[in-house]
Design a protein around this motif. Structure first.
Motif, short mmCIF file in Angstrom:
data_model
loop_
_atom_site.label_atom_id
_atom_site.label_comp_id
_atom_site.label_asym_id
_atom_site.label_seq_id
_atom_site.Cartn_x
_atom_site.Cartn_y
_atom_site.Cartn_z
N TYR A 134 16.94 3.95 -35.80
CA TYR A 134 17.46 3.32 -37.04
C TYR A 134 18.42 2.16 -36.79
O TYR A 134 18.36 1.17 -37.49
N GLN A 135 19.27 2.27 -35.77
CA GLN A 135 20.14 1.11 -35.47
C GLN A 135 19.33 0.08 -34.68
O GLN A 135 18.34 0.40 -34.05
N MET A 136 19.80 -1.17 -34.72
CA MET A 136 19.00 -2.27 -34.15
C MET A 136 18.99 -2.30 -32.63
O MET A 136 19.94 -1.90 -31.96
N THR A 183 39.27 -4.18 -37.23
CA THR A 183 39.75 -3.99 -35.86
C THR A 183 40.85 -2.95 -35.76
O THR A 183 41.75 -2.88 -36.60
N TYR A 184 40.77 -2.14 -34.69
CA TYR A 184 41.80 -1.16 -34.39
C TYR A 184 43.08 -1.83 -33.90
O TYR A 184 44.13 -1.21 -33.82
N PHE A 185 42.99 -3.12 -33.57
CA PHE A 185 44.17 -3.89 -33.16
C PHE A 185 44.94 -4.42 -34.38
O PHE A 185 45.96 -5.09 -34.19
N SER A 228 27.93 -4.29 -46.53
CA SER A 228 26.86 -3.65 -45.79
C SER A 228 26.96 -3.88 -44.29
O SER A 228 27.16 -5.01 -43.84
N TYR A 229 26.83 -2.79 -43.54
CA TYR A 229 26.72 -2.91 -42.10
C TYR A 229 25.30 -3.41 -41.84
O TYR A 229 24.41 -2.64 -41.49
N SER A 230 25.08 -4.70 -42.05
CA SER A 230 23.70 -5.22 -42.09
C SER A 230 23.04 -5.23 -40.72
O SER A 230 21.97 -4.68 -40.53
N CYS A 258 26.79 10.86 -40.43
CA CYS A 258 26.88 11.42 -39.07
C CYS A 258 28.11 12.27 -38.81
O CYS A 258 28.05 13.19 -38.00
N GLN A 259 29.23 12.01 -39.48
CA GLN A 259 30.40 12.88 -39.26
C GLN A 259 30.23 14.22 -39.97
O GLN A 259 31.00 15.14 -39.73
N TYR A 260 29.26 14.31 -40.86
CA TYR A 260 29.15 15.47 -41.75
C TYR A 260 27.96 16.37 -41.46
O TYR A 260 27.87 17.47 -41.98
N LEU A 272 38.27 3.70 -44.44
CA LEU A 272 38.49 5.13 -44.20
C LEU A 272 37.27 5.84 -43.63
O LEU A 272 36.14 5.65 -44.10
N PHE A 273 37.54 6.66 -42.60
CA PHE A 273 36.53 7.55 -42.02
C PHE A 273 37.05 8.98 -42.15
O PHE A 273 38.23 9.23 -41.92
N GLY A 274 36.15 9.90 -42.49
CA GLY A 274 36.59 11.29 -42.66
C GLY A 274 36.00 12.22 -41.62
O GLY A 274 34.89 12.02 -41.13
C1 PBG Z 1 28.95 5.71 -38.61
C2 PBG Z 1 29.73 4.70 -37.87
C3 PBG Z 1 29.86 4.48 -36.49
C4 PBG Z 1 30.79 3.47 -36.33
C5 PBG Z 1 31.18 3.07 -37.60
N1 PBG Z 1 30.50 3.83 -38.53
C6 PBG Z 1 29.29 5.20 -35.33
C7 PBG Z 1 27.88 5.12 -35.03
O1 PBG Z 1 27.09 4.42 -35.65
O2 PBG Z 1 27.51 5.86 -34.11
C8 PBG Z 1 31.30 2.93 -35.02
C9 PBG Z 1 32.63 2.27 -35.08
C10 PBG Z 1 33.29 2.04 -33.78
O3 PBG Z 1 32.74 2.25 -32.68
O4 PBG Z 1 34.45 1.62 -33.84
N2 PBG Z 1 27.59 5.59 -38.55
#
Ligand code: PBG
Length: 336
Positions: A230-232, A322-324, A201-203, A132-134, A88-90
């Motif tokens: 912060y992201q790789m 996956t969205y599929f 974890s989104y490692s 980030c959504q908030y 879930l994403f809000g």
């Molecule tokens: C929140 C988050 C993101 C995605 C999942 N969680 C976006 C981002 O890091 O900018 C991306 C998912 C996708 O592209 O399907 N940080």
């Protein structure tokens, strides 16, 4: 190097005819080394607090932002397709500098979790734990002196995770790429008796252009700068392994590589090195590319989607986000 087994001497070459293995549909079915199934999938779902009915996301055909009350139908469909889990994403009604809507007990994700659990208690519910959504600035954490501050952010992520778990989430997925986030979440959850909540974890999450459509869907694009502090960095393989190692040491139950398609080498390597369940996130851009080409009849959408999903599993992922998921589950059902 000369090998006994694969000596391509003339006689052997004549005897070893690999095409025999591909002779018929039933033989190919029998010999398939990788079998895709709806039970491999986690289906991501967007829930928008401001909506009273679903809205299609322009850059992700077939994917919707749902209203809370409209979630029911989507969940029933997921269950009937035998997809075991959703993520879930809000989208909150209000954003602020500290992303406070992310960790209120009545936030959109917390309400959505309770709703899903009411409709389908047996379905596994995972949540994305990020800011980030908030936040009004769209970054994944708290801003101090123009930078995302790590430790303050980690405290807020812990609050988000606890509030999701208290609402009934089975799995929390920290995705902000802050150092120490898994350790902090595990500690915060355990202190509150939430020791049964898993951490996925989104490692190894890369600063990727493939998140473009998601940011439109979730209205979460950073208002200034980007997420590269912060992201790789996409060129880095060894660092990705360190990220995964650290998350395991901090107590992750499931580790993830994200995106999937341009990072299959890492999925393969992580599978070989670690024994934890491994998830791969087939992200929004990977979905939208195929959809867009399919709509123009440039590619056979079904064939390509299944080929891509199979490649992610073949590389070593146990779980494919996956969205599929729904479409693939239907295609696979009809194929069997
Ligand atoms: C929140 C988050 C993101 C995605 C999942 N969680 C976006 C981002 O890091 O900018 C991306 C998912 C996708 O592209 O399907 N940080």
């Amino acid at each position: 190097m000369k090998s006994e087994l694969y000596d391509v001497s003339e006689t052997l070459a004549l005897r070893q005819r690999l095409r025999r293995l591909r002779k018929s549909e039933s033989l190919r079915l029998l010999l398939a080394e990788t079998r895709l199934s709806s039970s491999d999938f986690i289906y991501p779902i967007f829930v928008d607090q401001r909506l009273s009915e679903a809205e299609e996301i322009a850059s992700m055909p077939g994917i919707y932002r749902h209203s809370l009350s409209g979630l029911k139908n989507e969940i029933s469909e997921v269950v009937s397709l035998r997809i075991p889990a959703v993520l879930l994403f809000g989208l909150p009604k209000r954003k602020d500098a500290l992303g406070s809507e992310a960790y209120t007990a009545n936030g959109i994700v917390q309400q959505a979790v309770r709703e899903v659990k009411k409709v389908a208690p047996q379905l596994t519910v995972a949540t994305d734990v990020c800011l980030c959504q908030y936040t009004d600035h769209g970054h994944c954490g708290v801003i101090r002196d123009g930078r995302v501050e790590n430790d303050e952010t980690v405290n807020l992520l812990s609050k988000i995770a606890v509030s999701h778990a208290e609402a009934g989430a089975d799995i929390v997925g920290p995705s902000a790429m802050m150092d120490g986030q898994v350790k902090a979440l595990r500690q915060a959850l355990d202190e509150r008796g939430l020791d049964e909540t898993l951490i996925m974890s989104y490692s190894a999450k890369f600063a990727s252009g493939f998140y473009g459509p998601f940011r439109e869907a979730a209205e979460s694009a950073p208002q200034w700068g980007d997420r590269r502090s912060y992201q790789m960095d996409p060129p880095n393989r060894q660092e990705a392994i360190r990220e995964i190692e650290m998350d395991i040491a901090e107590g992750a139950d499931i580790v993830m590589v994200k995106p999937a398609l341009s990072y299959l080498d890492l999925i393969r390597e992580a599978r070989a090195k670690f024994s934890l369940p491994l998830a791969a996130y087939n992200v929004s851009g990977e979905y939208s590319m195929i959809k867009a080409a399919g709509q123009r009849d440039w590619l056979d959408e079904k064939r390509i989607a299944l080929e891509v999903l199979t490649s992610i599993k073949r590389a070593g992922a146990n779980i494919i986000i996956t969205y599929f998921a729904k479409e693939a589950a239907k295609w696979l059902r009809n194929a069997n």
